[in-house]
Design a protein around this motif. Sequence first.
Motif, PDB file in Angstrom:
ATOM      1  N   UNK A 244       0.692  -1.147  -0.040  1.00 54.60           N
ATOM      2  CA  UNK A 244       0.076  -0.059  -0.107  1.00 54.60           C
ATOM      3  C   UNK A 244       0.889   1.023   0.095  1.00 54.60           C
ATOM      4  N   UNK A 245       2.209   1.096   0.277  1.00 51.71           N
ATOM      5  CA  UNK A 245       2.990   2.391   0.535  1.00 51.71           C
ATOM      6  C   UNK A 245       4.370   2.336  -0.586  1.00 51.71           C
ATOM      7  N   UNK A 246       4.863   1.137  -0.661  1.00 47.37           N
ATOM      8  CA  UNK A 246       6.208   0.930  -1.052  1.00 47.37           C
ATOM      9  C   UNK A 246       6.371   1.662  -2.673  1.00 47.37           C
ATOM     10  N   UNK A 247       5.331   1.984  -3.107  1.00 48.50           N
ATOM     11  CA  UNK A 247       5.677   2.840  -4.621  1.00 48.50           C
ATOM     12  C   UNK A 247       5.088   4.184  -4.616  1.00 48.50           C
ATOM     13  N   UNK A 248       4.459   4.468  -3.449  1.00 43.01           N
ATOM     14  CA  UNK A 248       3.941   5.909  -3.243  1.00 43.01           C
ATOM     15  C   UNK A 248       4.883   6.960  -2.737  1.00 43.01           C
ATOM     16  N   UNK A 249       4.702   8.023  -3.344  1.00 44.44           N
ATOM     17  CA  UNK A 249       5.364   9.221  -3.005  1.00 44.44           C
ATOM     18  C   UNK A 249       5.192   9.651  -1.348  1.00 44.44           C
ATOM     19  N   UNK A 250       6.195  10.251  -0.922  1.00 41.22           N
ATOM     20  CA  UNK A 250       5.892  10.809   0.378  1.00 41.22           C
ATOM     21  C   UNK A 250       5.470  12.225   0.210  1.00 41.22           C
ATOM     22  N   UNK A 251       4.723  12.912   1.100  1.00 42.76           N
ATOM     23  CA  UNK A 251       4.079  14.215   1.088  1.00 42.76           C
ATOM     24  C   UNK A 251       4.079  14.902   2.509  1.00 42.76           C
ATOM     25  N   UNK A 252       4.517  16.158   2.452  1.00 45.50           N
ATOM     26  CA  UNK A 252       4.243  16.726   3.666  1.00 45.50           C
ATOM     27  C   UNK A 252       2.778  17.077   3.947  1.00 45.50           C
ATOM     28  N   UNK A 253       2.617  16.979   5.240  1.00 44.39           N
ATOM     29  CA  UNK A 253       1.065  17.467   5.555  1.00 44.39           C
ATOM     30  C   UNK A 253       0.712  18.732   6.050  1.00 44.39           C
ATOM     31  N   UNK A 254      -0.353  19.269   5.648  1.00 46.32           N
ATOM     32  CA  UNK A 254      -0.682  20.692   6.011  1.00 46.32           C
ATOM     33  C   UNK A 254      -1.838  20.708   7.062  1.00 46.32           C
ATOM     34  N   UNK A 255      -1.807  21.684   8.013  1.00 48.23           N
ATOM     35  CA  UNK A 255      -2.443  21.946   9.029  1.00 48.23           C
ATOM     36  C   UNK A 255      -3.711  22.660   8.487  1.00 48.23           C
ATOM     37  N   UNK A 256      -4.968  22.787   9.271  1.00 49.00           N
ATOM     38  CA  UNK A 256      -6.282  23.341   8.737  1.00 49.00           C
ATOM     39  C   UNK A 256      -6.010  24.803   8.497  1.00 49.00           C
ATOM     40  N   UNK A 257      -5.155  25.432   9.399  1.00 49.30           N
ATOM     41  CA  UNK A 257      -5.005  26.908   9.312  1.00 49.30           C
ATOM     42  C   UNK A 257      -4.110  27.156   8.155  1.00 49.30           C
ATOM     43  N   UNK A 258      -3.521  26.308   7.286  1.00 48.75           N
ATOM     44  CA  UNK A 258      -2.707  26.499   6.044  1.00 48.75           C
ATOM     45  C   UNK A 258      -3.510  26.406   4.841  1.00 48.75           C
ATOM     46  N   UNK A 259      -4.801  25.856   4.767  1.00 50.60           N
ATOM     47  CA  UNK A 259      -5.761  25.711   3.863  1.00 50.60           C
ATOM     48  C   UNK A 259      -6.545  26.830   3.623  1.00 50.60           C
ATOM     49  N   UNK A 260      -6.654  27.071   2.117  1.00 52.27           N
ATOM     50  CA  UNK A 260      -7.046  28.640   1.952  1.00 52.27           C
ATOM     51  C   UNK A 260      -7.757  28.454   0.521  1.00 52.27           C
ATOM     52  N   UNK A 261      -9.004  29.269   0.235  1.00 47.71           N
ATOM     53  CA  UNK A 261      -9.594  29.100  -0.947  1.00 47.71           C
ATOM     54  C   UNK A 261      -8.685  29.398  -2.200  1.00 47.71           C
ATOM     55  N   UNK A 262      -8.899  28.613  -3.266  1.00 47.64           N
ATOM     56  CA  UNK A 262      -7.976  28.742  -4.277  1.00 47.64           C
ATOM     57  C   UNK A 262      -7.727  27.450  -5.000  1.00 47.64           C
ATOM     58  N   UNK A 263      -6.803  27.091  -5.804  1.00 50.52           N
ATOM     59  CA  UNK A 263      -6.622  26.187  -6.617  1.00 50.52           C
ATOM     60  C   UNK A 263      -5.709  24.967  -5.604  1.00 50.52           C
ATOM     61  N   UNK A 264      -6.399  23.746  -6.033  1.00 49.02           N
ATOM     62  CA  UNK A 264      -5.652  22.644  -5.350  1.00 49.02           C
ATOM     63  C   UNK A 264      -6.064  21.298  -6.413  1.00 49.02           C
ATOM     64  N   UNK A 265      -5.721  20.010  -5.864  1.00 42.81           N
ATOM     65  CA  UNK A 265      -5.907  19.137  -6.847  1.00 42.81           C
ATOM     66  C   UNK A 265      -6.321  17.908  -5.980  1.00 42.81           C
ATOM     67  N   UNK A 266      -7.068  17.184  -6.637  1.00 45.48           N
ATOM     68  CA  UNK A 266      -7.382  15.778  -6.187  1.00 45.48           C
ATOM     69  C   UNK A 266      -6.642  14.623  -6.978  1.00 45.48           C
ATOM     70  N   UNK A 267      -6.347  13.512  -6.370  1.00 50.78           N
ATOM     71  CA  UNK A 267      -5.945  12.365  -7.248  1.00 50.78           C
ATOM     72  C   UNK A 267      -6.994  11.084  -7.215  1.00 50.78           C
ATOM     73  N   UNK A 268      -7.123  10.692  -8.428  1.00 55.74           N
ATOM     74  CA  UNK A 268      -8.259   9.694  -8.568  1.00 55.74           C
ATOM     75  C   UNK A 268      -8.065   8.828  -9.716  1.00 55.74           C
ATOM     76  N   UNK A 269      -8.631   7.629  -9.421  1.00 55.29           N
ATOM     77  CA  UNK A 269      -8.708   6.743 -10.608  1.00 55.29           C
ATOM     78  C   UNK A 269      -9.833   6.358 -11.303  1.00 55.29           C
ATOM     79  N   UNK A 270     -10.502   6.774 -12.420  1.00 52.14           N
ATOM     80  CA  UNK A 270     -11.557   6.541 -13.036  1.00 52.14           C
ATOM     81  C   UNK A 270     -11.582   5.272 -13.856  1.00 52.14           C
ATOM     82  N   UNK A 271     -10.564   4.784 -14.131  1.00 47.50           N
ATOM     83  CA  UNK A 271     -10.461   3.420 -14.685  1.00 47.50           C
ATOM     84  C   UNK A 271      -9.138   2.784 -14.613  1.00 47.50           C
ATOM     85  N   UNK A 272      -9.128   1.307 -14.108  1.00 39.94           N
ATOM     86  CA  UNK A 272      -8.031   0.588 -13.847  1.00 39.94           C
ATOM     87  C   UNK A 272      -7.344   1.012 -12.577  1.00 39.94           C
ATOM     88  N   UNK A 273      -6.176   1.231 -12.463  1.00 42.74           N
ATOM     89  CA  UNK A 273      -5.347   1.227 -11.187  1.00 42.74           C
ATOM     90  C   UNK A 273      -4.441   2.382 -11.414  1.00 42.74           C
TER      91      UNK A 273
END
Length: 353
Positions: A244-273
């Motif tokens: 579940x994690x061996x091929x995944x990238x590491x990412x820093x986590x952001x706290x709730x006070x760092x979130x602001x209105x504006x551009x962001x991204x989601x990562x999703x699979x809509x077919x396959x893996x």
Amino acid sequence: MIESIKSRRGNAALILALALALTVCQIFGALAFADTDGVPYGAYASVDSVYLGGTPIGIVVKSDGLTVADYVEVITAGDAVCPAREAGILRGDTLIAINGNPLKEVRDISENVAASPDKVIVDIERGGDRKVAEVLPAKDIVSGEYKLGILVKNDIAGVGTVTFVKDDGRVCTLGHCIADPGENNAYKYQKGNFYRCRILGSVKGKENEAGVLKGVFDRNSESIGVIDLNNDFGVYGVATGSELYSSRPRVMTGMRNEVSPGKAYIYTTIEGQSPKKYEIEIVKVEVQDAPSTKGMVIRVTDKALLDVTGGIVQGMSGSPIIQNGKLVGAVTHVFLNDAAYGYGIYAEWLLQQ
């Protein structure tokens, strides 16, 4: 044989996406990862970073005992009757034991009733309280078997998404609980397993009707994680290996006070893996001083995703939300009146579970 809700055992794979049809719709989901949005693989090793999720995952959560899903009339030589209902057993009750014998599988009911066809004593859990019911089984005129007149089940299964994995193998998925539709009974389902999953395709959402990602997994295959928590903030467990994690990238986590209105991204699979990155807009952020759900309102702006799914669909719950290169939340709900909009939960609350 006791009438029962089939649990889809055997060699059949499951194609499921569970949801609650409320004003907004809770959704399971599958996210996959295309690129890191500037987050290099293996770049961080502190407690402030996690392995970013995005992989589709099969989820099966089980309860202790068997939950009554519905009544079924037993056709006898004299009339149609429902012994369980007449004895005061309710839909949503969990049957713990019959005549002192614990109930683990559906077949346990028919075996215990066959051994004591004149009368059975049923131990019940209802809303956290224990009760006892005396039931007089009825003989089915067709099968000749004695029955209680109920449909039961002992698990809930569906397709979800991994949001992140911690260094110790702790897995976070979904961003919301799993419960029977219309009931607040997630507390019953506190153990289970994770399984490998593949997304077969999707059905586009329409106004007042959520779309869906169609996922498949085999619950008879080797599990890839053990579930130990199911609450308002997601379904959690421990990975049994590094898959579940061996091929995944590491990412820093952001706290709730760092979130602001504006551009962001989601990562999703809509077919396959194979995951892909899709642009969204964080429309609104809520000020929350204690763990709570629905921390932000998001809107899908990516034309490619809108063209295929219409926006957020059942099957995307748990999709990581990235802003400024940090994991700041996960997708949890879709607005039924406009699938481009949905809710997200802050990653800060997910990390505390």
